[in-house]
Scaffold this motif. Structure first.
Motif, PDB file in Angstrom:
ATOM      1  N   LEU A   1       0.648  -1.004  -0.010  1.00  0.00           N
ATOM      2  CA  LEU A   1      -0.043   0.110  -0.008  1.00  0.00           C
ATOM      3  C   LEU A   1       0.987   1.197  -0.020  1.00  0.00           C
ATOM      4  N   SER A   2       1.932   1.268   1.051  1.00  0.00           N
ATOM      5  CA  SER A   2       2.465   2.621   0.970  1.00  0.00           C
ATOM      6  C   SER A   2       4.040   2.572   0.194  1.00  0.00           C
ATOM      7  N   GLY A   3       4.423   1.539  -0.322  1.00  0.00           N
ATOM      8  CA  GLY A   3       5.611   1.160  -0.962  1.00  0.00           C
ATOM      9  C   GLY A   3       6.889   1.091  -0.253  1.00  0.00           C
ATOM     10  N   HIS A   4       6.667   1.359   1.232  1.00  0.00           N
ATOM     11  CA  HIS A   4       7.864   1.541   2.067  1.00  0.00           C
ATOM     12  C   HIS A   4       8.312   0.279   2.562  1.00  0.00           C
ATOM     13  N   HIS A   5       9.640   0.132   3.028  1.00  0.00           N
ATOM     14  CA  HIS A   5      10.115  -1.342   3.628  1.00  0.00           C
ATOM     15  C   HIS A   5       9.466  -1.201   4.940  1.00  0.00           C
ATOM     16  N   VAL A   6       9.147  -2.540   5.304  1.00  0.00           N
ATOM     17  CA  VAL A   6       8.804  -2.817   6.701  1.00  0.00           C
ATOM     18  C   VAL A   6       9.477  -3.828   7.161  1.00  0.00           C
ATOM     19  N   LEU A   7       9.474  -4.349   8.609  1.00  0.00           N
ATOM     20  CA  LEU A   7      10.377  -5.256   9.316  1.00  0.00           C
ATOM     21  C   LEU A   7       9.208  -6.041   9.922  1.00  0.00           C
ATOM     22  N   LEU A   8       9.311  -7.355   9.608  1.00  0.00           N
ATOM     23  CA  LEU A   8       8.274  -8.458   9.961  1.00  0.00           C
ATOM     24  C   LEU A   8       8.864  -9.359  11.003  1.00  0.00           C
TER      25      LEU A   8
ATOM     26  N   SER B   1      -0.759 -12.419  13.180  1.00  0.00           N
ATOM     27  CA  SER B   1      -1.827 -12.294  14.430  1.00  0.00           C
ATOM     28  C   SER B   1      -3.142 -12.776  13.682  1.00  0.00           C
ATOM     29  N   VAL B   2      -3.844 -13.481  14.454  1.00  0.00           N
ATOM     30  CA  VAL B   2      -5.000 -14.117  13.854  1.00  0.00           C
ATOM     31  C   VAL B   2      -6.266 -13.773  14.675  1.00  0.00           C
ATOM     32  N   LYS B   3      -7.216 -13.335  14.154  1.00  0.00           N
ATOM     33  CA  LYS B   3      -8.394 -12.906  14.902  1.00  0.00           C
ATOM     34  C   LYS B   3      -9.242 -14.356  14.411  1.00  0.00           C
ATOM     35  N   TYR B   4      -9.861 -14.956  15.431  1.00  0.00           N
ATOM     36  CA  TYR B   4     -10.663 -16.335  15.026  1.00  0.00           C
ATOM     37  C   TYR B   4     -11.988 -16.165  15.522  1.00  0.00           C
ATOM     38  N   LYS B   5     -12.810 -16.919  14.914  1.00  0.00           N
ATOM     39  CA  LYS B   5     -14.202 -16.892  15.133  1.00  0.00           C
ATOM     40  C   LYS B   5     -14.357 -17.409  16.750  1.00  0.00           C
ATOM     41  N   ARG B   6     -15.681 -17.038  17.385  1.00  0.00           N
ATOM     42  CA  ARG B   6     -15.902 -17.629  18.474  1.00  0.00           C
ATOM     43  C   ARG B   6     -16.146 -19.088  18.557  1.00  0.00           C
TER      44      ARG B   6
ATOM     45  N   LYS C   1      -2.961 -10.520  10.363  1.00  0.00           N
ATOM     46  CA  LYS C   1      -2.025  -9.373  10.143  1.00  0.00           C
ATOM     47  C   LYS C   1      -0.414  -9.835  10.387  1.00  0.00           C
ATOM     48  N   LEU C   2      -0.017  -9.520   9.378  1.00  0.00           N
ATOM     49  CA  LEU C   2       1.536  -9.816   9.730  1.00  0.00           C
ATOM     50  C   LEU C   2       2.040  -8.966  10.738  1.00  0.00           C
ATOM     51  N   ASP C   3       2.865  -9.619  11.592  1.00  0.00           N
ATOM     52  CA  ASP C   3       3.257  -8.743  12.805  1.00  0.00           C
ATOM     53  C   ASP C   3       4.655  -8.073  12.354  1.00  0.00           C
ATOM     54  N   MET C   4       4.613  -6.543  12.466  1.00  0.00           N
ATOM     55  CA  MET C   4       5.571  -5.872  12.217  1.00  0.00           C
ATOM     56  C   MET C   4       6.383  -5.135  13.386  1.00  0.00           C
ATOM     57  N   VAL C   5       7.666  -4.856  13.211  1.00  0.00           N
ATOM     58  CA  VAL C   5       8.410  -4.132  14.253  1.00  0.00           C
ATOM     59  C   VAL C   5       8.196  -2.478  14.110  1.00  0.00           C
ATOM     60  N   ASP C   6       7.868  -1.944  15.249  1.00  0.00           N
ATOM     61  CA  ASP C   6       7.667  -0.452  15.082  1.00  0.00           C
ATOM     62  C   ASP C   6       8.952   0.089  15.303  1.00  0.00           C
ATOM     63  N   TYR C   7       9.835   0.399  14.335  1.00  0.00           N
ATOM     64  CA  TYR C   7      11.236   0.667  14.125  1.00  0.00           C
ATOM     65  C   TYR C   7      11.226   2.217  14.690  1.00  0.00           C
TER      66      TYR C   7
END
Length: 135
Positions: free
Chosen positions: A55-62, A67-72, A124-130
């Protein structure tokens, strides 16, 4: 887009110089990276995965976790077993589990499979807040 040959290092003291004109090297906060792994061979690398956000075109660190949100009411252990993964953290009261993916090459594939699983609400892929400073 994933960069499987990349090397990411944490440089809190800013001792590694990175030539910003060289497109093979880059910096994200206190992390520095080489897209093909060159130049950082003798340094202790983090087990982080370098990717480019579509979406942003920026590099990210994974981190290699999803993270999985699952049904009850689903059996989380069965979900994990079906994909051959392991649980890093589980927050049952909010129906969220963090799953460890052993291979960076499989991260995208497993994420896609989970998104298509009728037991899963979202992932959601877990990212590092650098941008977060380490003290």
């Amino acid at each position: 887009q994933f960069f499987p040959d990349s090397v990411v290092v944490f440089d809190s003291k800013n001792v590694i110089s990175v030539d910003i004109k060289n497109k093979n090297f880059g910096q994200l906060g206190q992390y520095k990276f080489s897209l093909d792994g060159s130049g950082f061979a003798k340094l202790k690398a983090n087990k982080l995965i370098l990717a480019k956000d579509n979406l942003s075109g920026h590099h990210v660190l994974l981190t290699g976790k999803i993270s999985v949100k699952y049904k009850r009411g689903i059996d989380v252990n069965q979900l994990v077993q079906d994909y051959g993964l392991s649980i890093s953290s589980h927050f049952a009261n909010i129906h969220r589990v963090f799953l460890e993916v052993n291979s960076s090459e499989k991260l995208q594939y497993i994420n896609k499979m989970l998104l298509n699983d009728n037991r899963v609400l979202n992932t959601k892929l877990d990212m590092v807040d650098y941008n977060q400073f380490v003290r």
